[in-house]
Design an enzyme around this catalytic site. Structure first.
Site, PDB file in Angstrom:
ATOM      1  CG  ASP A   1      -1.862  -1.133   1.300  1.00 13.65           C
ATOM      2  OD1 ASP A   1      -1.463  -2.257   0.966  1.00 13.65           O
ATOM      3  OD2 ASP A   1      -3.020  -0.908   1.703  1.00 13.65           O
TER       4      ASP A   1
ATOM      5  CG  ASP B   1      -5.455  -0.140  -0.705  1.00 15.47           C
ATOM      6  OD1 ASP B   1      -6.294  -0.444  -1.575  1.00 15.47           O
ATOM      7  OD2 ASP B   1      -5.649  -0.320   0.498  1.00 15.47           O
TER       8      ASP B   1
ATOM      9  CG  ASN C   1      -9.368  -2.166   0.170  1.00 15.96           C
ATOM     10  OD1 ASN C   1      -8.137  -2.233   0.140  1.00 15.96           O
ATOM     11  ND2 ASN C   1     -10.007  -1.539   1.160  1.00 15.96           N
ATOM     12  CG  HIS C   2      -8.432   2.389  -0.371  1.00 18.74           C
ATOM     13  ND1 HIS C   2      -9.030   3.512   0.160  1.00 18.74           N
ATOM     14  CD2 HIS C   2      -8.259   1.546   0.671  1.00 18.74           C
ATOM     15  CE1 HIS C   2      -9.192   3.365   1.465  1.00 18.74           C
ATOM     16  NE2 HIS C   2      -8.734   2.170   1.796  1.00 18.74           N
TER      17      HIS C   2
ATOM     18  CG  HIS D   1      -5.004  -4.846  -1.850  1.00 18.91           C
ATOM     19  ND1 HIS D   1      -3.937  -4.007  -1.607  1.00 18.91           N
ATOM     20  CD2 HIS D   1      -5.980  -4.473  -0.974  1.00 18.91           C
ATOM     21  CE1 HIS D   1      -4.250  -3.156  -0.649  1.00 18.91           C
ATOM     22  NE2 HIS D   1      -5.483  -3.418  -0.248  1.00 18.91           N
TER      23      HIS D   1
END
Length: 574
Positions: free
Chosen positions: A280, A315, A347-348, A400
């Site tokens: 990330d 991310d 997920n972002h 991820h």
């Protein structure tokens, strides 16, 4: 995509101070690392499956002493230079040759104030192991509680499941190889057309060159600082330096071009070794540039397509102060080196998350409300085309989040159709979990009061949201066996006071997180270096030739953590 009360990208445990006292487990048969029976051994040999090695924990365990290298600190090339070498750290110790991928016994540590690299031995805090059978009581001892018996049953069942998974993978090898052969042929044709127009690629390369020069500037700055203090108060931040004064046009061009490149490449990508894997980043541009300076800048190691590959494991945006710069630079790298740079979705990389955690707001604040919304929408188009996973060197799965319940395989993933918007991710729960699920640390029972916890094996509901899972070591080992892989690398979680990486699930799963001092966690940032090692090495071409004849030659690789020290920790040590 709903989010529960648990904070995204934050682990549930409060720190990394662990006890190491043994837990009483009654083994059902001798040494849990031994082969179960003679007939089973014969079955494995007949099917061409090597007996799993006894898990010799080769990683150093009890020392935190710094071991300095004899190498000089990273150089400071002139501003016209755009290359940063990979520093040759000392030779790696003898590795366990029984596994295709092993973690090095040392890791590299770059001190942000001293500006020099050091080699450190692996420490207990990043290694998560279950109690070994040699430390356990004999069968029938008083420690055989129902929970202990259940854990031992899972140990036995998992060993059988791993063997069955390897047999299943062996029996389906020809079918799998034929489908992979077709997919690779299609991918090769697509890659020829995956390059964008020459003027767009030239513009992307100019951004990469500007980033290299900015990296030199970061290295020449006195001391260190939090990413939020770098270029603070400047609305443009580093946009003009990276993307020229016409940065709005450049960002839109890169977003559109990268979306087209990503759409032409498969949803499950493949990266060659050597390879560097980033976790990330969350808009922390200065940390990204610092990591490039400390351990190697993309394209600066070798010319052409045969150099270092780079996997950025999701991310890229939200929460940090420079999400536009981070995302624009990564897309410029992707456009200029489409077959060496891989952007894996996190997920972002999601419209709903960006509206909640800051990326949309940053676009509108820094680019203007209308143009910012339009640019944000172009980035979302690229997000929806990003691959969900990358296989590095044919042996390491990069995702991820994680494996979820493990009831899917690589062929299921290859069949996923894009674009994937938020509603699509919600409908496919197993895909949702590739982005959102978390592993259960093997020694979690030693970190907390046992009555507060469920078991460390199996699949359990996650506090993140109603669709996400937590998965145990047995899920990881079984999934890897069924898919013919050796290791999982995932990101998604920072750890307070952590080193930026963790090793768990019988050394078959590694967590990597690259943003330092994330959300006040006082954590180091890390990347992972994957390199060929020892006997059994083979080129990608040799692998394909052997697979066609049904005999896959395994590429032997090592995984080495490379850490950028926390500014908060460095300040506290003064």
């Amino acid at each position: 995509m709903g989010v529960g009360s648990h904070r995204c990208c934050e682990t549930s445990d409060p720190g990394i101070s662990y006890s190491r006292e043994g837990t009483n487990i009654v083994p059902l048969f001798g040494d849990l690392d031994a082969s179960p029976t003679g007939s089973l051994e014969e079955l494995m040999l007949n099917e061409g499956i090597q007996r799993p090695p006894s898990d010799p924990f080769h990683l150093a365990a009890d020392t935190e002493e710094l071991v300095e290298t004899v190498l000089p600190p990273p150089g400071r090339p002139g501003r016209s230079s755009v290359r940063f070498p990979d520093f040759g750290f000392p030779e790696k110790p003898e590795l366990d040759k029984g596994r295709a991928v092993v973690m090095d016994a040392d890791f590299d540590y770059y001190h942000p104030l001293q500006k020099r690299a050091q080699v450190m031995p692996m420490i207990n805090e990043v290694q998560h192991h279950r109690p070994r059978s040699s430390d356990l009581p004999e069968p029938g001892a008083s420690g055989a509680t129902p929970k202990v018996r259940a854990r031992n049953e899972v140990e036995v069942l998992t060993r059988w499941a791993v063997i069955a998974g390897k047999l299943m993978f062996s029996s389906h090898t020809l079918d799998t190889v034929s489908s992979i052969f077709v997919l690779r042929a299609m991918q090769a044709r697509l890659e020829k057309s995956s390059r964008v127009g020459g003027w767009i690629e030239s513009r992307a390369r100019k951004v990469v060159s500007q980033a290299a020069s900015l990296t030199v500037q970061v290295m020449e700055e006195d001391g260190d600082m939090y990413h939020t203090d770098w270029r603070s108060g400047q609305r443009a931040g580093a946009l003009s330096e990276l993307f020229t004064p016409e940065y709005v046009d450049t960002l839109m061009i890169l977003a559109d071009a990268s979306a087209k490149v990503l759409a032409l490449q498969p949803v499950l990508t493949e990266a060659q070794v050597p390879c560097r894997i980033f976790g990330d980043l969350h808009g922390q541009l200065r940390d990204l540039l610092y990591l490039f300076a400390a351990y190697g800048f993309p394209g600066g190691d070798a010319a052409g397509e045969g150099g270092m590959s780079y996997v950025f494991n999701g991310d890229f945006v939200d929460r940090g102060a420079h999400s536009l710069e981070v995302l624009g630079l990564l897309m410029a790298l992707k456009v200029s080196m489409p077959n060496r740079v891989w952007l894996v979705r996190g997920n972002h990389e999601d419209r709903t998350m960006n509206e909640k955690y800051g990326f949309l707001e940053e676009c509108q604040d820094r680019l203007g409300e209308n143009i910012g919304r339009r640019t944000h929408d172009l980035f979302q188009t690229a997000f929806d085309q990003m691959p969900l996973a990358c296989v590095v060197g044919g042996q390491i799965l990069c995702v991820h989040g994680g494996l979820g319940d493990g009831r899917w395989d690589l062929n299921d993933l290859r069949r996923v159709r894009r674009p994937l918007g938020p509603s699509d991710l919600d409908e496919l729960r197993w895909v949702h979990n590739i982005l959102w699920s978390d592993p259960i640390e093997d020694d979690r029972e030693e970190q907390f009061e046992e009555e507060e916890l469920g078991p460390v094996f199996g699949v359990h509901e996650s506090p993140r949201n109603e669709k996400a899972w937590l998965f145990g070591w047995d899920v990881t080992k079984t999934w890897l066996a069924r898919n013919g892989l050796a290791m999982v690398v995932r990101s998604h979680q920072s750890k307070r006071n952590g080193l930026g990486f963790d090793l768990m699930h019988d050394e078959r799963l590694v967590r990597v997180f690259s943003a330092r001092d994330y959300e006040g966690h006082q954590n180091d940032g890390a990347v992972l270096l994957v390199q060929p090692r020892g006997e059994g090495e083979s080129t990608a071409g040799e692998d394909q030739k052997d697979e066609v004849h049904g005999k896959k030659k395994t590429q032997m690789m090592s995984l080495r953590a490379q850490v950028l020290g926390s500014y908060a920790k460095a300040q506290a040590s003064l």
